[in-house]
Design a protein around this motif. Structure first.
Motif, short mmCIF file in Angstrom:
data_model
loop_
_atom_site.label_atom_id
_atom_site.label_comp_id
_atom_site.label_asym_id
_atom_site.label_seq_id
_atom_site.Cartn_x
_atom_site.Cartn_y
_atom_site.Cartn_z
N ASN A 79 14.34 -20.22 10.71
CA ASN A 79 13.00 -19.69 10.43
C ASN A 79 12.90 -19.33 8.95
OD1 ASN A 79 10.37 -18.84 10.93
ND2 ASN A 79 11.01 -16.76 11.43
N GLN A 80 13.17 -20.31 8.10
CA GLN A 80 13.18 -20.06 6.67
C GLN A 80 11.81 -20.28 6.02
OE1 GLN A 80 16.38 -22.26 4.76
NE2 GLN A 80 17.65 -22.12 6.60
N THR A 81 10.86 -20.87 6.78
CA THR A 81 9.57 -21.23 6.16
C THR A 81 8.38 -20.75 7.00
OG1 THR A 81 9.64 -23.38 7.29
CG2 THR A 81 10.58 -23.28 5.07
N PRO A 82 8.31 -19.48 7.37
CA PRO A 82 7.22 -19.03 8.25
C PRO A 82 5.83 -19.22 7.65
CG PRO A 82 8.43 -17.16 7.36
CD PRO A 82 9.22 -18.39 7.03
N SER A 83 5.67 -18.96 6.36
CA SER A 83 4.34 -19.10 5.75
C SER A 83 3.93 -20.57 5.68
CB SER A 83 4.33 -18.49 4.34
OG SER A 83 5.32 -19.09 3.52
N ILE A 84 4.88 -21.45 5.38
CA ILE A 84 4.58 -22.89 5.35
C ILE A 84 4.26 -23.38 6.76
CG2 ILE A 84 5.54 -25.18 4.90
CD1 ILE A 84 7.15 -23.96 2.63
N ILE A 99 0.88 -25.31 7.83
CA ILE A 99 0.92 -26.67 8.40
C ILE A 99 0.16 -26.73 9.71
CG2 ILE A 99 2.48 -28.34 9.49
CD1 ILE A 99 4.45 -27.80 7.24
N VAL A 100 0.29 -25.70 10.54
CA VAL A 100 -0.47 -25.67 11.80
C VAL A 100 -1.97 -25.73 11.50
CG1 VAL A 100 -1.08 -24.27 13.79
CG2 VAL A 100 1.31 -24.50 13.13
N GLN A 101 -2.42 -24.93 10.53
CA GLN A 101 -3.84 -24.95 10.16
C GLN A 101 -4.25 -26.32 9.64
OE1 GLN A 101 -5.25 -21.40 7.91
NE2 GLN A 101 -3.13 -20.69 8.13
N LYS A 102 -3.37 -26.94 8.89
CA LYS A 102 -3.65 -28.27 8.35
C LYS A 102 -3.77 -29.30 9.47
CE LYS A 102 -3.56 -31.38 4.86
NZ LYS A 102 -4.54 -31.45 3.77
N LEU A 103 -2.87 -29.25 10.43
CA LEU A 103 -2.84 -30.24 11.51
C LEU A 103 -3.99 -30.07 12.50
CD1 LEU A 103 1.00 -30.40 12.19
CD2 LEU A 103 -0.42 -32.20 11.20
N VAL A 104 -4.50 -28.86 12.65
CA VAL A 104 -5.63 -28.66 13.57
C VAL A 104 -6.97 -28.79 12.87
CG1 VAL A 104 -4.26 -27.21 15.12
CG2 VAL A 104 -5.64 -26.13 13.31
N GLY A 105 -6.93 -29.14 11.58
CA GLY A 105 -8.17 -29.45 10.87
C GLY A 105 -8.82 -28.30 10.16
#
Length: 201
Positions: free
Chosen positions: A10-15, A19-25
């Motif tokens: 879990n080294q990249t929680p903010s990324i 990414i989730v926001q990016k993938l869901v549009g």
């Protein structure tokens, strides 16, 4: 689930969140590049609940333990929601009659099960799966190297990838169980016997 929340990297929680926001549009205009291999894995996990719904729900429609609550939860939890059902499941003797009768497919609540019994939904799921598999395979070596590094660092990539692997590994058993309910094995045997008889004559 314990592994995902307490042992997975879990080294990249903010990324991960971005990414989730990016993938869901939600971040369509942002130029950030999401790894193509992970994009394919993410979209596979959007297809898997639909695939398992088409396979599990018809065969469990008269069981004491219905499949649909677990399939609905799989939209958010993937295989981690399906595994409890699979552990509690026991085969019916004789197997549930498939396909369902026309009377069992009536009503809006049975819309998805009715769609699953047409050629179009399975063909759409096969086409979608083939597209995302092709998308991952042609992503290129650099994308795969970046994906492996992302898998090693990111809880999102780690959990989603393991989820996808579990869904893939478990699928053949449930496809075979569905085929048994539809008596596809006996049909195949009869077809072979018929062909053999024709050859002998």
């Amino acid at each position: 689930m314990y592994y995902v929340f307490f042992l997975a990297p879990n080294q990249t929680p903010s990324i991960d969140s971005f990414i989730v926001q990016k993938l869901v549009g939600l971040k369509v205009d942002d130029p950030f590049h999401v790894n193509e291999v992970f994009t394919a894995v993410w979209n596979f996990m959007a297809l898997y609940p639909l695939i398992y719904a088409a396979i599990l729900v018809p065969g469990a429609r008269t069981n004491k333990l219905p499949a649909w609550p677990f399939v609905c939860a799989a939209v958010f939890l993937g295989a981690y929601a399906l595994i409890p059902y699979m552990c509690l499941w026991s085969p019916k003797q004789p197997p549930e009659q498939l396909p369902p009768t026309a009377a069992e497919l009536e009503g809006w609540s049975k819309f998805y099960m009715r769609a699953a019994e047409t050629p179009w939904l399975p063909l759409g799921l096969i086409a979608g799966s083939a597209y995302w598999l092709y998308y991952a395979l042609v992503a290129g070596g650099q994308e795969w190297i970046a994906y492996i590094q992302f898998f090693d660092e990111s809880r999102l990539a780690h959990a989603t990838s393991l989820d996808c692997m579990l869904c893939t590994v478990l699928l053949p058993f449930w496809m075979n169980n569905d085929a048994l309910g539809r008596r596809w094995e006996s049909r195949y045997t009869k077809l072979l016997m018929g062909n053999t008889t024709n050859v002998e004559h």
